[in-house]
Design a protein around this motif. Structure first.
Motif, PDB file in Angstrom:
ATOM      1  N   ALA A   1      32.948  19.367  57.579  1.00  0.00           N
ATOM      2  CA  ALA A   1      33.853  18.528  56.782  1.00  0.00           C
ATOM      3  C   ALA A   1      34.041  17.156  57.432  1.00  0.00           C
ATOM      4  CB  ALA A   1      35.196  19.230  56.630  1.00  0.00           C
ATOM      5  N   GLU A   2      34.190  17.147  58.766  1.00  0.00           N
ATOM      6  CA  GLU A   2      34.442  15.888  59.487  1.00  0.00           C
ATOM      7  C   GLU A   2      33.302  14.893  59.274  1.00  0.00           C
ATOM      8  OE1 GLU A   2      36.683  19.002  60.616  1.00  0.00           O
ATOM      9  OE2 GLU A   2      34.576  19.008  61.191  1.00  0.00           O
ATOM     10  N   ASP A   3      32.079  15.408  59.123  1.00  0.00           N
ATOM     11  CA  ASP A   3      30.916  14.521  58.997  1.00  0.00           C
ATOM     12  C   ASP A   3      30.917  13.742  57.672  1.00  0.00           C
ATOM     13  OD1 ASP A   3      30.011  15.583  61.404  1.00  0.00           O
ATOM     14  OD2 ASP A   3      28.867  17.155  60.398  1.00  0.00           O
ATOM     15  N   THR A   4      31.623  14.252  56.678  1.00  0.00           N
ATOM     16  CA  THR A   4      31.588  13.618  55.351  1.00  0.00           C
ATOM     17  C   THR A   4      32.531  12.420  55.259  1.00  0.00           C
ATOM     18  OG1 THR A   4      33.415  14.940  54.443  1.00  0.00           O
ATOM     19  CG2 THR A   4      31.189  15.874  54.249  1.00  0.00           C
ATOM     20  N   VAL A   5      33.536  12.390  56.130  1.00  0.00           N
ATOM     21  CA  VAL A   5      34.663  11.477  55.914  1.00  0.00           C
ATOM     22  C   VAL A   5      34.275   9.996  56.010  1.00  0.00           C
ATOM     23  CG1 VAL A   5      36.965  10.833  56.741  1.00  0.00           C
ATOM     24  CG2 VAL A   5      36.317  13.228  56.603  1.00  0.00           C
ATOM     25  N   GLY A   6      33.392   9.654  56.965  1.00  0.00           N
ATOM     26  CA  GLY A   6      32.993   8.253  57.143  1.00  0.00           C
ATOM     27  C   GLY A   6      32.365   7.682  55.875  1.00  0.00           C
ATOM     28  N   ILE A   7      31.410   8.392  55.302  1.00  0.00           N
ATOM     29  CA  ILE A   7      30.728   7.891  54.087  1.00  0.00           C
ATOM     30  C   ILE A   7      31.666   7.916  52.892  1.00  0.00           C
ATOM     31  CG2 ILE A   7      28.835   8.270  52.447  1.00  0.00           C
ATOM     32  CD1 ILE A   7      27.080   9.152  54.690  1.00  0.00           C
ATOM     33  N   ARG A   8      32.455   8.976  52.775  1.00  0.00           N
ATOM     34  CA  ARG A   8      33.433   9.005  51.662  1.00  0.00           C
ATOM     35  C   ARG A   8      34.320   7.769  51.703  1.00  0.00           C
ATOM     36  NH1 ARG A   8      36.267  14.881  52.026  1.00  0.00           N
ATOM     37  NH2 ARG A   8      34.533  16.244  51.430  1.00  0.00           N
ATOM     38  N   LYS A   9      34.817   7.460  52.917  1.00  0.00           N
ATOM     39  CA  LYS A   9      35.741   6.339  53.078  1.00  0.00           C
ATOM     40  C   LYS A   9      35.059   5.030  52.686  1.00  0.00           C
ATOM     41  CE  LYS A   9      39.012   6.906  56.337  1.00  0.00           C
ATOM     42  NZ  LYS A   9      39.419   7.171  57.697  1.00  0.00           N
ATOM     43  N   GLU A  10      33.855   4.850  53.214  1.00  0.00           N
ATOM     44  CA  GLU A  10      33.099   3.606  53.015  1.00  0.00           C
ATOM     45  C   GLU A  10      32.695   3.408  51.542  1.00  0.00           C
ATOM     46  OE1 GLU A  10      29.895   3.412  55.937  1.00  0.00           O
ATOM     47  OE2 GLU A  10      28.639   2.460  54.425  1.00  0.00           O
ATOM     48  N   VAL A  11      32.270   4.493  50.882  1.00  0.00           N
ATOM     49  CA  VAL A  11      31.688   4.355  49.543  1.00  0.00           C
ATOM     50  C   VAL A  11      32.699   4.661  48.439  1.00  0.00           C
ATOM     51  CG1 VAL A  11      29.850   5.171  48.008  1.00  0.00           C
ATOM     52  CG2 VAL A  11      29.420   4.980  50.462  1.00  0.00           C
ATOM     53  N   LEU A  12      33.483   5.723  48.630  1.00  0.00           N
ATOM     54  CA  LEU A  12      34.353   6.194  47.537  1.00  0.00           C
ATOM     55  C   LEU A  12      35.791   5.689  47.657  1.00  0.00           C
ATOM     56  CD1 LEU A  12      33.106   9.893  47.496  1.00  0.00           C
ATOM     57  CD2 LEU A  12      32.606   8.159  45.773  1.00  0.00           C
ATOM     58  N   ARG A  13      36.140   5.176  48.820  1.00  0.00           N
ATOM     59  CA  ARG A  13      37.531   4.730  49.029  1.00  0.00           C
ATOM     60  C   ARG A  13      37.594   3.255  49.416  1.00  0.00           C
ATOM     61  NH1 ARG A  13      38.213   8.627  46.502  1.00  0.00           N
ATOM     62  NH2 ARG A  13      39.297  10.547  47.078  1.00  0.00           N
ATOM     63  N   LYS A  14      36.515   2.514  49.075  1.00  0.00           N
ATOM     64  CA  LYS A  14      36.428   1.093  49.398  1.00  0.00           C
ATOM     65  C   LYS A  14      37.638   0.348  48.834  1.00  0.00           C
ATOM     66  CE  LYS A  14      32.536  -2.108  49.353  1.00  0.00           C
ATOM     67  NZ  LYS A  14      31.233  -2.339  48.690  1.00  0.00           N
ATOM     68  N   ASN A  15      38.337  -0.409  49.657  1.00  0.00           N
ATOM     69  CA  ASN A  15      39.517  -1.189  49.240  1.00  0.00           C
ATOM     70  C   ASN A  15      40.614  -0.334  48.615  1.00  0.00           C
ATOM     71  OD1 ASN A  15      38.051  -3.528  49.958  1.00  0.00           O
ATOM     72  ND2 ASN A  15      37.091  -3.570  47.939  1.00  0.00           N
ATOM     73  N   MET A  16      40.674   0.933  48.995  1.00  0.00           N
ATOM     74  CA  MET A  16      41.718   1.814  48.443  1.00  0.00           C
ATOM     75  C   MET A  16      42.495   2.448  49.578  1.00  0.00           C
ATOM     76  SD  MET A  16      40.030   4.104  45.486  1.00  0.00           S
ATOM     77  CE  MET A  16      38.687   3.397  44.581  1.00  0.00           C
TER      78      MET A  16
ATOM     79  N   LEU B   1      43.680   5.409  50.049  1.00  0.00           N
ATOM     80  CA  LEU B   1      43.650   6.775  49.538  1.00  0.00           C
ATOM     81  C   LEU B   1      42.867   7.620  50.540  1.00  0.00           C
ATOM     82  CD1 LEU B   1      44.461   8.207  46.848  1.00  0.00           C
ATOM     83  CD2 LEU B   1      42.174   7.689  45.992  1.00  0.00           C
ATOM     84  N   SER B   2      43.382   8.798  50.840  1.00  0.00           N
ATOM     85  CA  SER B   2      42.742   9.629  51.863  1.00  0.00           C
ATOM     86  C   SER B   2      41.301   9.983  51.479  1.00  0.00           C
ATOM     87  CB  SER B   2      43.539  10.911  52.056  1.00  0.00           C
ATOM     88  OG  SER B   2      42.828  11.790  52.896  1.00  0.00           O
ATOM     89  N   ALA B   3      40.451  10.082  52.489  1.00  0.00           N
ATOM     90  CA  ALA B   3      39.064  10.498  52.255  1.00  0.00           C
ATOM     91  C   ALA B   3      38.895  11.976  52.579  1.00  0.00           C
ATOM     92  CB  ALA B   3      38.118   9.649  53.098  1.00  0.00           C
ATOM     93  N   GLN B   4      40.025  12.662  52.812  1.00  0.00           N
ATOM     94  CA  GLN B   4      39.960  14.103  53.039  1.00  0.00           C
ATOM     95  C   GLN B   4      40.468  14.817  51.792  1.00  0.00           C
ATOM     96  OE1 GLN B   4      41.386  15.317  56.910  1.00  0.00           O
ATOM     97  NE2 GLN B   4      41.094  13.235  57.633  1.00  0.00           N
TER      98      GLN B   4
END
Ligand SMILES: CC(C)(COP(=O)(O)OP(=O)(O)OC[C@H]1O[C@@H](n2cnc3c(N)ncnc32)[C@H](O)[C@@H]1OP(=O)(O)O)[C@@H](O)C(=O)NCCC(=O)NCCS
Length: 143
Positions: free
Chosen positions: A9-24, A26-29
């Motif tokens: 799970a920890e490995d996903t957070v960086g890309i989620r944050k960068e791509v899906l939470r850009k300028n938001m 909002l938690s990436a978890q």
């Protein structure tokens, strides 16, 4: 070289944050990230994690068929359009099928609909809002 494997799970957070939470703000978890039956899969280009996706054992349809919710599908910007997302999803479907899964469903952002249609998903119902992200459709694929 491309390799695809189950990740933490920890490995996903960086890309989620960068791509899906850009300028938001909002938690990436996600709820369920650490559940025992949750599956996280990553595609590596050599040693670089380029694309991630997660599957939570959450039901959408009223059926006894085993269902997983796809969440957090994201390809790092510089790797987008290279077929990595497609490869990752196809491999993930093999993993899910081996666990007797019959249905994958997901809430899809309107701008990503075309990607899922190419992978054989269909929309169900009308679009709905998930603030602050925007309009989404539920999409389903029978395996
Ligand atoms: C959507 C996303 C996951 C696709 O990943 P990708 O690695 O860029 O996709 P691929 O290169 O494997 O594309 C596979 C096919 O889908 C098409 N496709 C990809 N993104 C698309 C989009 N947004 N709209 C329409 N078609 C798309 C590609 O053209 C390709 O078609 P082809 O097989 O005919 O050549 C990625 O672009 C992304 O992370 N986008 C931003 C975050 C996002 O919207 N995630 C989805 C949340 S629901």
């Amino acid at each position: 070289m491309i390799s695809i494997k189950e990740i933490k799970a920890e490995d996903t957070v960086g890309i989620r944050k960068e791509v899906l939470r850009k300028n938001m703000d909002l938690s990436a978890q996600f709820t369920g990230d650490h559940d025992v039956d949750t599956i996280h899969v990553g595609l590596y280009d050599n040693d670089v994690l380029a694309c991630v996706v997660s599957f939570m054992h959450v039901n959408y349809m009223d059926t006894n068929k085993k269902q997983y919710q796809l969440r957090g599908m994201a390809t790092k910007e510089k790797f987008q359009g290279k077929g990595f997302g497609k490869k990752l999803l196809e491999k993930s479907e093999e993993i899910l099928k081996s666990k007797n899964t019959k249905i994958i469903w997901c809430n899809v952002r309107v701008k990503a609909l075309g990607f899922y249609i190419k992978l054989g998903f269909n929309t169900i119902g009308n679009s709905f809002d998930i603030p602050p992200i925007g309009r989404h459709y539920v999409m389903i694929k029978q395996l």
